[in-house]
Write an enzyme that holds these catalytic residues in place. Structure first.
Site, PDB file in Angstrom:
ATOM      1  N   CYS A 267      26.251   1.647  -4.998  1.00 49.65           N
ATOM      2  CA  CYS A 267      26.091   1.520  -6.436  1.00 49.65           C
ATOM      3  C   CYS A 267      24.631   1.777  -6.795  1.00 49.65           C
ATOM      4  CB  CYS A 267      26.522   0.129  -6.903  1.00 49.65           C
ATOM      5  SG  CYS A 267      26.211  -0.189  -8.665  1.00 49.65           S
ATOM      6  N   CYS A 384       5.852  -2.070   3.653  1.00 50.97           N
ATOM      7  CA  CYS A 384       6.791  -0.985   3.929  1.00 50.97           C
ATOM      8  C   CYS A 384       6.887  -0.112   2.689  1.00 50.97           C
ATOM      9  CB  CYS A 384       8.171  -1.563   4.286  1.00 50.97           C
ATOM     10  SG  CYS A 384       9.374  -0.326   4.794  1.00 50.97           S
ATOM     11  N   ILE A 385       7.055   1.191   2.900  1.00 47.14           N
ATOM     12  CA  ILE A 385       7.128   2.121   1.776  1.00 47.14           C
ATOM     13  C   ILE A 385       8.137   3.209   2.112  1.00 47.14           C
ATOM     14  CG2 ILE A 385       5.175   3.460   2.668  1.00 47.14           C
ATOM     15  CD1 ILE A 385       4.456   4.100  -0.255  1.00 47.14           C
ATOM     16  N   ARG A 393       8.360  15.071  -1.620  1.00 48.72           N
ATOM     17  CA  ARG A 393       7.537  16.226  -1.961  1.00 48.72           C
ATOM     18  C   ARG A 393       7.326  16.353  -3.469  1.00 48.72           C
ATOM     19  NH1 ARG A 393       6.493  19.146   2.352  1.00 48.72           N
ATOM     20  NH2 ARG A 393       5.679  20.856   1.079  1.00 48.72           N
ATOM     21  N   GLY A 395       5.051  13.896  -4.816  1.00 53.17           N
ATOM     22  CA  GLY A 395       3.869  13.072  -4.999  1.00 53.17           C
ATOM     23  C   GLY A 395       4.165  11.609  -5.238  1.00 53.17           C
ATOM     24  N   GLY A 397       4.957   9.299  -3.068  1.00 53.40           N
ATOM     25  CA  GLY A 397       4.372   8.432  -2.046  1.00 53.40           C
ATOM     26  C   GLY A 397       2.968   8.004  -2.416  1.00 53.40           C
ATOM     27  N   GLU A 418      -0.211  -2.325   6.047  1.00 52.35           N
ATOM     28  CA  GLU A 418       0.090  -2.890   7.359  1.00 52.35           C
ATOM     29  C   GLU A 418       0.056  -1.781   8.406  1.00 52.35           C
ATOM     30  OE1 GLU A 418       3.763  -5.366   9.389  1.00 52.35           O
ATOM     31  OE2 GLU A 418       3.261  -5.654   7.270  1.00 52.35           O
ATOM     32  N   SER A 431      -4.440  11.454   2.767  1.00 52.30           N
ATOM     33  CA  SER A 431      -4.700  12.301   1.600  1.00 52.30           C
ATOM     34  C   SER A 431      -5.158  11.464   0.409  1.00 52.30           C
ATOM     35  CB  SER A 431      -3.441  13.094   1.236  1.00 52.30           C
ATOM     36  OG  SER A 431      -2.388  12.226   0.825  1.00 52.30           O
TER      37      SER A 431
END
Length: 516
Positions: A267, A384-385, A393, A395, A397, A418, A431
């Site tokens: 969902c 965490c990500i 791709r 941007g 992040g 972390e 970057s």
């Protein structure tokens, strides 16, 4: 004295007669051996000619597998042995007949290294990880790990895609550039609830298993890692359908066993999942009819910005089920994420994009998320990500990284992610740090030190120093480490960045640090 009836000779003539008989016998043996060797060679050449006349490689392979070939080889070997006992002259011919036909590759076994013909036609070295039957016919399929790629590229292949062993597999081990089952990046080992699958295998975050003497025991850590790798080596979900996207998982995830080897439907708003299409459609209709907001739970802490992007803060202790489902969804695309059920000590930040549904209602589509501990002894501002695969791709992040530092600055602190970082996480952070530090140095005031720059940016001082080292801007002078600052060089490095990171709009941050 002349012989009588050809039966009597002198002593010297008798010796010559015996030598002649021995020479004749030896010549007869040599002739017989040469004839046998020539016959064997003709057999082999005749069979090779038959193989060349076969219409297809499959027929040649079938011909080589025929038991008759191995019987002929045994006959040729026996003839060769007899000829070698009779004479030493035709040894080279006998060895040629003993070579026999080429052997076919053995059936792949778990742990074998084989060349795999991929769907695009390329051949790549891989390790056979698991073998399982497929369908009612019972045809075998093989789960392989490509040695030069991360585990997210692992897949099931058919027997027809498997070729022979790589050249280095014959007694030389795997190539130095690859580490079987290794992958490239590693995430930190986060805590796992004892009630979660494999919970007993994980150690608390930031702790190394200890031996009896109180020192770290690397053998225990290696055994734990090996056990984790063994348990999570094969993907257990075929696909997921989320927000009208069908996604192929990258890694194993601790879903209940009744959901394994199926397509799961999620969902968009509650993140509940089911393998039934009818059930998910019924759930969506019920949720829409209830009038509940079509967005993540929690409060908005950023946005909407010019692109319609917002960030929502979710307390793991309040919305436990939603956060657990979010972690399970993320685990399908994160290798070393082990925190799936122990969500209470964390806050989760869901990044969404605004859209209008077919019924005219406002909806928020999930783009990704990051999490952070409520209380971190090491000043971590991100645990965490993940950016959802269909939205990578773009941007997002670096946008979430910038938002994590924006929240840290609101708290009046400096933060750091972390560690250790994964391969993809390291690229995103490098970057972002490069752009941020260079932008700060572009207008650097010599009256301020690096601590001031670190405090203004919200970056930990060690991350600033590591970025300067990466940019080759640290020099040693009289026993001290100094920053070599050239404004023209800084401007040149900024100009060389072809794709600047996507940053948040500080004016859209609407977040107040919680009291706890």
């Amino acid at each position: 004295e002349r012989p009588q009836d050809g039966c009597r000779t002198s002593g010297r003539a008798a010796h010559r007669c015996e030598d002649n008989r021995a020479t004749e016998a030896l010549e007869q043996h040599s002739s017989r051996a040469l004839a046998q060797s020539a016959l064997s060679r003709k057999r082999v050449e005749g069979k090779k000619a038959i193989d060349r006349r076969l219409s297809s490689p499959e027929e040649r392979q079938t011909k080589r597998r025929a038991p008759q070939r191995f019987t002929d080889r045994a006959n040729a070997t026996t003839s060769t042995a007899r000829a070698m006992r009779r004479s030493s002259t035709p040894t080279a011919v006998a060895m040629e007949s003993d070579a026999g036909p080429p052997q076919t590759p053995a059936e792949p076994k778990v742990g074998d290294f084989r060349m795999i013909a991929k769907r695009d036609g390329a051949l790549e070295a891989a390790e056979v990880v698991e073998i399982a039957p497929r369908g009612p016919a019972g045809a075998l399929r093989y789960y392989v790990h490509y040695l030069q790629h991360d585990r997210r590229m692992d897949e099931w292949v058919g027997r027809g895609q498997i070729r022979g062993e790589p050249d280095w597999a014959h007694g030389f081990g795997s190539p130095a550039l690859s580490s079987p089952r290794g992958g490239h990046g590693r995430r930190s080992h986060k805590r796992k609830s004892p009630n979660s699958p494999g919970g007993a295998l994980a150690s608390p975050r930031g702790m190394t298993p200890r031996g009896r003497n109180g020192h770290s025991d690397p053998t225990v850590a290696e055994r734990l890692e090996h056990a984790r790798e063994h348990m999570t080596r094969v993907k257990n979900v075929e696909a997921i359908v989320f927000s009208e996207w069908k996604l192929e998982p990258w890694y194993w995830a601790p879903f209940p066993e009744e959901y394994h080897d199926q397509t799961l439907y999620f969902c968009d708003f509650t993140l509940r999942y089911t393998p039934s299409v009818d059930l998910i459609l019924e759930h969506r209709e019920t949720y829409r009819a209830s009038g509940a907001p079509r967005r993540p739970p929690g409060a908005r802490c950023y946005g909407p910005d010019a692109q319609g992007v917002s960030l929502w803060e979710i307390d793991g202790e309040v919305e436990t089920l939603y956060c657990q489902n979010l972690c399970l969804l993320a685990k399908l695309f994160l290798d070393h994420k082990t925190l799936n059920f122990d969500v209470e000590p964390f806050r989760y930040y869901a990044l969404t994009s605004h859209r209008t549904a077919d019924d005219g209602a406002d909806e928020e589509e999930l783009l990704g998320y990051f999490s952070k501990e409520k209380e971190s002894r090491l000043a971590y501002n991100l645990a965490c990500i993940l950016t959802m695969p269909q939205h990578q791709r773009k941007g997002l992040g670096t946008l979430m990284i910038d938002l994590s530092y924006a929240l840290t600055q609101r708290e009046g602190k400096m933060g750091s992610p972390e560690k250790p970082l994964s391969d993809l996480g390291k690229l995103s952070y490098r970057s972002y740090w490069t752009w941020t530090v260079l932008t700060a140095l572009k207008s650097y005031d010599s009256g301020r030190d690096l601590k001031d720059v670190s405090r203004d940016l919200g970056l930990a001082i060690e991350d600033v120093i590591s970025t300067l080292q990466h940019l080759d801007m640290i020099r040693e002078w009289k026993g001290q480490m100094l920053v070599r600052l050239d404004y023209e060089e800084v401007a040149s490095k900024l100009k060389s960045i072809k794709r600047p990171p996507r940053l948040c709009d500080p004016s859209k941050v609407c977040w107040t640090p919680p009291a706890d």
